[in-house]
Design a protein around this motif. Structure first.
Motif, PDB file in Angstrom:
ATOM      1  N   LYS A  89      88.704  20.640  47.623  1.00 52.89           N
ATOM      2  CA  LYS A  89      89.451  19.394  47.758  1.00 52.89           C
ATOM      3  C   LYS A  89      89.807  19.101  49.213  1.00 52.89           C
ATOM      4  O   LYS A  89      89.777  17.943  49.653  1.00 52.89           O
ATOM      5  N   ASP A  90      90.135  20.131  49.982  1.00 49.94           N
ATOM      6  CA  ASP A  90      90.451  19.935  51.397  1.00 49.94           C
ATOM      7  C   ASP A  90      89.243  19.396  52.166  1.00 49.94           C
ATOM      8  O   ASP A  90      89.387  18.557  53.058  1.00 49.94           O
ATOM      9  N   THR A  91      88.054  19.865  51.810  1.00 47.75           N
ATOM     10  CA  THR A  91      86.836  19.382  52.466  1.00 47.75           C
ATOM     11  C   THR A  91      86.578  17.923  52.126  1.00 47.75           C
ATOM     12  O   THR A  91      86.111  17.149  52.969  1.00 47.75           O
ATOM     13  N   ILE A  92      86.878  17.541  50.877  1.00 45.09           N
ATOM     14  CA  ILE A  92      86.735  16.129  50.476  1.00 45.09           C
ATOM     15  C   ILE A  92      87.618  15.249  51.354  1.00 45.09           C
ATOM     16  O   ILE A  92      87.200  14.174  51.823  1.00 45.09           O
ATOM     17  N   GLN A  93      88.843  15.686  51.600  1.00 46.57           N
ATOM     18  CA  GLN A  93      89.760  14.914  52.438  1.00 46.57           C
ATOM     19  C   GLN A  93      89.235  14.807  53.873  1.00 46.57           C
ATOM     20  O   GLN A  93      89.365  13.757  54.516  1.00 46.57           O
ATOM     21  N   LYS A  94      88.633  15.878  54.378  1.00 54.07           N
ATOM     22  CA  LYS A  94      88.067  15.841  55.731  1.00 54.07           C
ATOM     23  C   LYS A  94      86.908  14.845  55.813  1.00 54.07           C
ATOM     24  O   LYS A  94      86.750  14.136  56.811  1.00 54.07           O
ATOM     25  N   ILE A  95      86.089  14.813  54.765  1.00 54.62           N
ATOM     26  CA  ILE A  95      84.973  13.859  54.734  1.00 54.62           C
ATOM     27  C   ILE A  95      85.499  12.430  54.725  1.00 54.62           C
ATOM     28  O   ILE A  95      84.987  11.553  55.441  1.00 54.62           O
ATOM     29  N   LYS A  96      86.539  12.189  53.933  1.00 54.27           N
ATOM     30  CA  LYS A  96      87.143  10.850  53.892  1.00 54.27           C
ATOM     31  C   LYS A  96      87.704  10.456  55.260  1.00 54.27           C
ATOM     32  O   LYS A  96      87.526   9.318  55.709  1.00 54.27           O
ATOM     33  N   GLN A  97      88.388  11.382  55.900  1.00 54.32           N
ATOM     34  CA  GLN A  97      88.967  11.088  57.211  1.00 54.32           C
ATOM     35  C   GLN A  97      87.895  10.757  58.234  1.00 54.32           C
ATOM     36  O   GLN A  97      88.092   9.915  59.110  1.00 54.32           O
ATOM     37  N   PHE A  98      86.737  11.406  58.120  1.00 48.58           N
ATOM     38  CA  PHE A  98      85.655  11.128  59.058  1.00 48.58           C
ATOM     39  C   PHE A  98      84.992   9.781  58.764  1.00 48.58           C
ATOM     40  O   PHE A  98      84.674   9.019  59.687  1.00 48.58           O
ATOM     41  N   LEU A  99      84.776   9.490  57.474  1.00 50.78           N
ATOM     42  CA  LEU A  99      84.056   8.270  57.110  1.00 50.78           C
ATOM     43  C   LEU A  99      84.897   7.013  57.287  1.00 50.78           C
ATOM     44  O   LEU A  99      84.379   5.957  57.648  1.00 50.78           O
ATOM     45  N   TYR A 100      86.211   7.138  57.017  1.00 47.75           N
ATOM     46  CA  TYR A 100      87.063   5.947  56.981  1.00 47.75           C
ATOM     47  C   TYR A 100      88.045   5.941  58.140  1.00 47.75           C
ATOM     48  O   TYR A 100      88.770   6.910  58.364  1.00 47.75           O
ATOM     49  N   GLN A 101      88.099   4.832  58.849  1.00 44.24           N
ATOM     50  CA  GLN A 101      89.068   4.675  59.932  1.00 44.24           C
ATOM     51  C   GLN A 101      90.447   4.326  59.374  1.00 44.24           C
ATOM     52  O   GLN A 101      91.463   4.570  60.013  1.00 44.24           O
ATOM     53  N   THR A 102      90.474   3.741  58.169  1.00 47.77           N
ATOM     54  CA  THR A 102      91.730   3.373  57.521  1.00 47.77           C
ATOM     55  C   THR A 102      92.023   4.346  56.393  1.00 47.77           C
ATOM     56  O   THR A 102      91.138   4.690  55.614  1.00 47.77           O
ATOM     57  N   LYS A 103      93.260   4.793  56.273  1.00 46.17           N
ATOM     58  CA  LYS A 103      93.636   5.712  55.209  1.00 46.17           C
ATOM     59  C   LYS A 103      93.696   4.992  53.870  1.00 46.17           C
ATOM     60  O   LYS A 103      94.067   3.823  53.782  1.00 46.17           O
ATOM     61  N   GLU A 104      93.307   5.744  52.816  1.00 40.78           N
ATOM     62  CA  GLU A 104      93.405   5.192  51.468  1.00 40.78           C
ATOM     63  C   GLU A 104      94.869   5.015  51.082  1.00 40.78           C
ATOM     64  O   GLU A 104      95.721   5.821  51.438  1.00 40.78           O
ATOM     65  N   SER A 105      95.125   3.945  50.349  1.00 39.93           N
ATOM     66  CA  SER A 105      96.488   3.654  49.906  1.00 39.93           C
ATOM     67  C   SER A 105      96.496   3.396  48.414  1.00 39.93           C
ATOM     68  O   SER A 105      95.524   2.888  47.848  1.00 39.93           O
ATOM     69  N   ASP A 106      97.583   3.773  47.756  1.00 40.03           N
ATOM     70  CA  ASP A 106      97.715   3.532  46.318  1.00 40.03           C
ATOM     71  C   ASP A 106      98.179   2.110  46.013  1.00 40.03           C
ATOM     72  O   ASP A 106      98.241   1.707  44.851  1.00 40.03           O
TER      73      ASP A 106
END
Length: 510
Positions: A346-363
């Motif tokens: 799961k931590d690696t998934i978050q790292k991939i998201k941080q690299f791909l997306y300049q904007t953080k995901e929001s609920d």
């Protein structure tokens, strides 16, 4: 002084071996049913002699073809025209000119034979061009790294790079340096094994079914009378009565097939993802994996259009997730440009998201769910096989009525539970920067699109949905579409807002 690769050149001479083995494999694959027949039935000595002579002649023809294919294969870089040039063909000559700005991705591939002889394949993806993929099968490691580095520089800044590239000494290697690495994830053997055992083994079940069906079909084409007699007499007499009367028989078959499916799925994952290594650098996500075919891919964030995250209840407890990266490509090759990376934490998934997306995901945002009509539609589709089998049962009596009733009831019960679970899990989240679709049966799937990467939106409304104010929404990207069916018409307000955000954003979608 000549610039690197400016003069037409051939592959490594070892390419003859690769061309020979790949051509021979294709020929053998076309006659595998005949080979099986010769293994089952011993041919006469005279016929065996003819077969040996024929195989020898075939080897000579393939060897001659491989030599001329190697001689005719030439490639070079035209710096003035800003194109990569490829000439190939034995009986007909193909001339391929790829502009630098049409090059989408440059990858490395290395099969078993290539590893033995010590060469790489350089694969150039050219989405939107006439040729989707150009493959140079045999290039030595140093030349492969040099060629990839030059083409990457030229496709990013054609004019500037073509003037600056004068020799090979100042070029950086395509391998990421240690100083550029931000993080690295390696798939261990134990994680690979757990991923294989906990993966969707129903795919392996399907492979077994297709394999068995293919064998019967191929053999039937050559020896229709013998195989049909065997199927209609011996097999039917010995197995047919037991199959319709014994539940234990079917239970045993299912258990055996499921065990084989798990073994096949685990083996497939092991071969495909062996030694998987994922590395983030300053500008790319570098992936290396594979036992049979070792692949090296360097991914840029802009080319990733859809991020797909998959897990299941067992994998979730083991902290295992699979990521699917849908890459921008031409419409006819979208299926090929989907990279699967299993066994991630799961931590690696978050790292991939941080690299791909300049904007953080929001609920924050609006969540939509399908109308109950969607479940009704799915149930109608599921009843169709029961109706067809019922008609066949009534007209041909291919199985006892009692047995048919049991199977039909079990099928309907399982199908209803599955479709209700899927319907209950469907969810569409529209936020300020992302669109997320969730669904679940056994695998829990989440598909994520950045808003600015949407190319267009489609709204469909069949006439029978107008009274209930329901529509189908299709989100179009350069990597494929995501559809959400039977949703309330109130979603149109959010769709208009999505269109506004797309028009307002100046980011390049790829």
């Amino acid at each position: 002084m000549n610039k690197p690769f400016s003069i037409p050149q051939r592959q490594s001479a070892l390419g003859i071996v690769l061309i020979f083995t790949s051509t021979l494999y294709k020929v053998i694959r076309g006659f595998w049913a005949v080979l099986i027949y010769f293994l089952i039935k011993k041919p006469s000595q005279e016929l065996l002699l003819y077969v040996i002579v024929g195989i020898f002649i075939l080897f000579i023809i393939v060897a001659i073809f491989s030599y001329f294919d190697y001689r005719k294969f030439l490639f070079h870089i035209d710096y003035e025209a800003e194109e990569f040039i490829l000439k190939k063909g034995v009986f007909t000559s193909d001339f391929i000119a790829i502009p630098f700005d049409k090059i989408q991705q440059i990858n490395f591939e290395r099969g078993i034979v290539q590893r033995i002889v010590g060469v790489y394949s350089v694969v150039i993806d050219t989405a939107g061009s006439k040729e989707k993929e150009v493959k140079i099968k045999a290039v030595h490691t140093e030349e492969a790294n040099q060629l990839v580095t030059i083409l990457n520089q030229l496709k990013n800044e054609p004019k500037k790079s073509s003037e600056s590239i004068q020799n090979t000494e100042n070029l950086e290697s395509s391998e990421p340096s240690i100083s550029d690495e931000k993080w690295t994830y390696k798939l261990s053997f134990s994680t690979l094994l757990k991923t294989g055992v906990s993966s969707n083994f129903f795919r392996g079940f399907g492979l077994i079914f297709v394999f068995i069906s293919t064998i019967f079909n191929e053999l039937n084409q050559f020896f229709e009378e013998e195989t049909s007699n065997f199927w209609n007499t011996q097999f039917a007499e010995n197995m047919g009565g037991v199959a319709t009367k014994s539940i234990l028989f079917f239970s045993g078959i299912v258990i055996i097939l499921l065990m084989l499916s798990i073994i096949i799925t685990t083996g497939e994952i092991f071969i495909k993802y062996f030694n998987l290594k994922l590395t983030q650098t300053k500008s790319s996500l570098d992936l290396q994996m594979g036992l049979k075919t070792n692949t090296r891919v360097s991914l840029k964030p802009k080319r990733v259009q859809i991020l797909k995250i998959i897990t299941n209840p067992i994998q979730k407890k083991l902290n295992l997730y699979q990521v699917g990266l849908w890459l921008a490509s031409s419409e006819e090759h979208q299926k090929k440009d989907k990279i699967q990376i299993p066994g991630l934490e799961k931590d690696t998934i978050q790292k991939i998201k941080q690299f791909l997306y300049q904007t953080k995901e929001s609920d924050s945002g609006v969540i939509f769910r399908p109308h109950w009509v969607e479940l009704y539609r799915r149930m109608i589709i599921g009843i169709i096989p029961i109706v067809i089998s019922g008609i066949l049962q009534y007209s041909t009596k291919f199985i006892e009525v009692k047995s048919w009733g049991i199977f039909a009831t079990l099928y309907l019960l399982i199908y209803t539970i599955c479709q209700y679970r899927i319907f209950n899990s469907l969810e569409l989240h529209i936020g300020a920067a992302f669109i997320r679709k969730k669904s679940s049966l056994w695998d829990e799937t989440s598909e994520i699109i950045e808003m600015y990467k949407l190319q267009s939106l489609s709204i469909k409304q069949p006439f029978w949905y107008k009274r209930r104010n329901l529509v189908h929404v299709v989100f179009h990207t350069a990597a494929g579409d995501i559809t959400f069916r039977t949703v309330d018409r109130a979603i149109l307000r959010e769709i208009n807002y999505c269109l506004y955000l797309i028009e307002r954003d100046n980011k390049a979608w790829m």
